[in-house]
Design a protein around this motif. Structure first.
Motif, PDB file in Angstrom:
ATOM      1  N   VAL A 127       0.746  -1.259   0.110  1.00  0.00           N
ATOM      2  CA  VAL A 127       0.087  -0.020   0.156  1.00  0.00           C
ATOM      3  C   VAL A 127       0.766   1.197  -0.026  1.00  0.00           C
ATOM      4  N   THR A 128       2.135   1.358   0.942  1.00  0.00           N
ATOM      5  CA  THR A 128       2.873   2.400   0.896  1.00  0.00           C
ATOM      6  C   THR A 128       3.625   2.650  -0.634  1.00  0.00           C
ATOM      7  N   TRP A 129       3.907   1.489  -1.179  1.00  0.00           N
ATOM      8  CA  TRP A 129       4.520   1.559  -2.525  1.00  0.00           C
ATOM      9  C   TRP A 129       3.476   2.265  -3.434  1.00  0.00           C
ATOM     10  N   GLY A 137      10.724   7.444  -0.741  1.00  0.00           N
ATOM     11  CA  GLY A 137      10.346   6.002   0.105  1.00  0.00           C
ATOM     12  C   GLY A 137      10.026   6.190   1.408  1.00  0.00           C
ATOM     13  N   ALA A 138       9.984   5.038   2.140  1.00  0.00           N
ATOM     14  CA  ALA A 138       9.584   5.003   3.472  1.00  0.00           C
ATOM     15  C   ALA A 138       9.970   4.008   4.172  1.00  0.00           C
ATOM     16  N   ALA A 139       9.888   4.023   5.639  1.00  0.00           N
ATOM     17  CA  ALA A 139      10.538   2.962   6.521  1.00  0.00           C
ATOM     18  C   ALA A 139       9.755   2.633   7.680  1.00  0.00           C
ATOM     19  N   LEU A 140       9.759   1.439   7.943  1.00  0.00           N
ATOM     20  CA  LEU A 140       9.063   0.812   9.139  1.00  0.00           C
ATOM     21  C   LEU A 140       9.728   0.199  10.156  1.00  0.00           C
ATOM     22  N   ILE A 141       9.810   1.096  11.433  1.00  0.00           N
ATOM     23  CA  ILE A 141      10.740   0.468  12.547  1.00  0.00           C
ATOM     24  C   ILE A 141       9.699  -0.053  13.702  1.00  0.00           C
ATOM     25  N   LEU A 142      10.082  -1.239  14.035  1.00  0.00           N
ATOM     26  CA  LEU A 142       9.286  -1.996  15.018  1.00  0.00           C
ATOM     27  C   LEU A 142      10.345  -2.315  16.146  1.00  0.00           C
ATOM     28  N   ASP A 143      10.285  -1.962  17.427  1.00  0.00           N
ATOM     29  CA  ASP A 143      11.025  -2.418  18.443  1.00  0.00           C
ATOM     30  C   ASP A 143      10.306  -2.150  19.546  1.00  0.00           C
ATOM     31  N   TYR A 144      10.815  -2.748  20.800  1.00  0.00           N
ATOM     32  CA  TYR A 144      10.600  -2.480  22.089  1.00  0.00           C
ATOM     33  C   TYR A 144      11.291  -1.183  22.616  1.00  0.00           C
ATOM     34  N   GLY A 145      10.394  -0.379  23.387  1.00  0.00           N
ATOM     35  CA  GLY A 145      11.143   0.856  23.906  1.00  0.00           C
ATOM     36  C   GLY A 145      10.038   1.635  24.097  1.00  0.00           C
ATOM     37  N   PRO A 163       0.693  10.330   1.999  1.00  0.00           N
ATOM     38  CA  PRO A 163      -0.317  10.281   2.778  1.00  0.00           C
ATOM     39  C   PRO A 163       0.227   9.558   4.057  1.00  0.00           C
ATOM     40  N   MET A 164      -0.634   9.513   5.222  1.00  0.00           N
ATOM     41  CA  MET A 164      -0.405   8.754   6.507  1.00  0.00           C
ATOM     42  C   MET A 164      -0.448   7.280   6.021  1.00  0.00           C
TER      43      MET A 164
END
Ligand code: SAH
Length: 322
Positions: free
Chosen positions: A46-48, A196-204, A315-316
């Motif tokens: 979707v982001t692409w 482009g876009a980035a998605l970062i997932l982690d604990y914190g 867009p978001m």
């Protein structure tokens, strides 16, 4: 010579990932369920499309572990978003030769790099799941006479005077994740310049320095972080407020952080679990349990956060809320 904590952590983790199977010591979201990679694949497709569907797309994952997230993403999008799948050139950022071999079995057509700067130019989507928590941190302790910084010498913590001027009560510990913040800044600068876009997932934490969050897992159990470097996985909570600041300063648009539970629920985790259960009735309980582990606040749903960065003007992205 005392070794600063971040130098110690970088050295210990490089040795650990080069010699151990980290998944004997801990599990991660993509290893819990195929649903994680499927939903992130949908996010990326979707982001692409919102980027104008550039082809080729440089699809990057940093610290891909066993390659499971990427393998599941590619399998799912080949079916539901074939144009996206066809546009993807997969690149992995991975330093461990041992894990590179495991990743090659899961994603044979990937190309490997040592660091962000070595990627080819062009529009990109970058993913990082439990990557930033492995990057080195510094720790400062407020003592009676002023701030001290933590070093490691002969297997013990030692402290040396630090030139910082924060206000905090005696005994406070402040952690600085400079490597993680710099990495996020580098990604943001690339997205702002090349798209482009980035998605970062982690604990914190969403609110700033996590205090003392350094932890070690050896053979699956909590361990002394500075004993026997290279035999335990060392991690620290990610300071998402700092990540946001660095990303914005580098010119990217930023969304989140939001909790992983809310993010995956918005992407349709429950529906996906129900669809898989209908198709495999004998495994219904397994899919329901995995959805719960990934999203319940008492499991991974609240501790884990999700941050998205993009070129300005997109867009978001899916999974976030205004
Ligand atoms: N993302 C995977 C694995 C997380 S473990 C998952 O969710 O299952 C951390 C990963 O980051 C491993 O692949 C490790 O080898 C890699 N890694 C750690 N430090 C790194 C560094 N400085 N540069 C590149 N990769 C690194």
């Amino acid at each position: 010579m005392p070794e600063r904590l971040d130098a110690f952590m970088a050295r210990a983790n490089a040795a650990y990932y080069a010699t151990h199977d980290p998944f004997a010591d801990f599990t991660t979201a993509p290893e819990i369920s195929q649903m994680f990679g499927e939903l992130i694949g949908a996010w990326a497709a979707v982001t692409w499309a919102s980027m104008g569907a550039p082809a080729p797309l440089i699809l990057v994952e940093a610290g891909p572990g066993r390659g499971t997230l990427m393998r599941d993403m590619l399998r799912a999008t080949a079916r539901v978003a074939p144009d996206f799948r066809a546009a993807c050139h997969v690149h992995f950022i991975e330093t461990s030769p041992r894990l590179r071999a495991v990743q090659a079995a899961a994603v044979p057509d990937a190309v490997w790099h040592e660091c962000l700067d070595h990627l080819p130019a062009g529009p990109a989507i970058l993913l990082a799941n439990e990557f930033l928590d492995a990057l080195p941190i510094r720790q400062f302790v407020r003592r009676h006479g002023g701030w001290m910084e933590r070093f490691v010498a002969a297997g013990c913590f030692v402290e040396q005077p630090a030139v910082v001027a924060w206000q905090a009560p005696q005994g406070s510990i402040i952690e600085l994740g400079e490597a993680a913040a710099a990495w996020v800044g580098g990604v943001a600068a690339r997205l702002a310049a090349q798209g482009g876009a980035a998605l970062i997932l982690d604990y914190g934490t969403a609110e700033g320095s996590p205090g003392d969050s350094l932890q070690a897992l050896r053979s699956g159990a909590p361990a002394d972080p500075i004993a026997a470097p290279g035999t335990a996985d060392l991690t620290a909570h990610v300071d998402f407020a700092a990540a946001r600041r660095h990303a914005e300063a580098a010119g990217a648009a930023v969304w989140g952080p939001v909790r992983q539970g809310a993010f995956l629920t918005r992407l349709g985790l429950r529906h996906r679990a129900a669809a898989l259960a209908r198709a495999n009735p004998g495994r219904a309980a397994e899919f329901a349990d995995a959805a719960e582990r990934l999203s319940a606040p008492s499991r991974m749903g609240a501790l884990f956060k999700v941050l998205a960065l993009s070129q300005p003007g997109l867009p978001m992205p899916p999974g976030f809320a205004a």
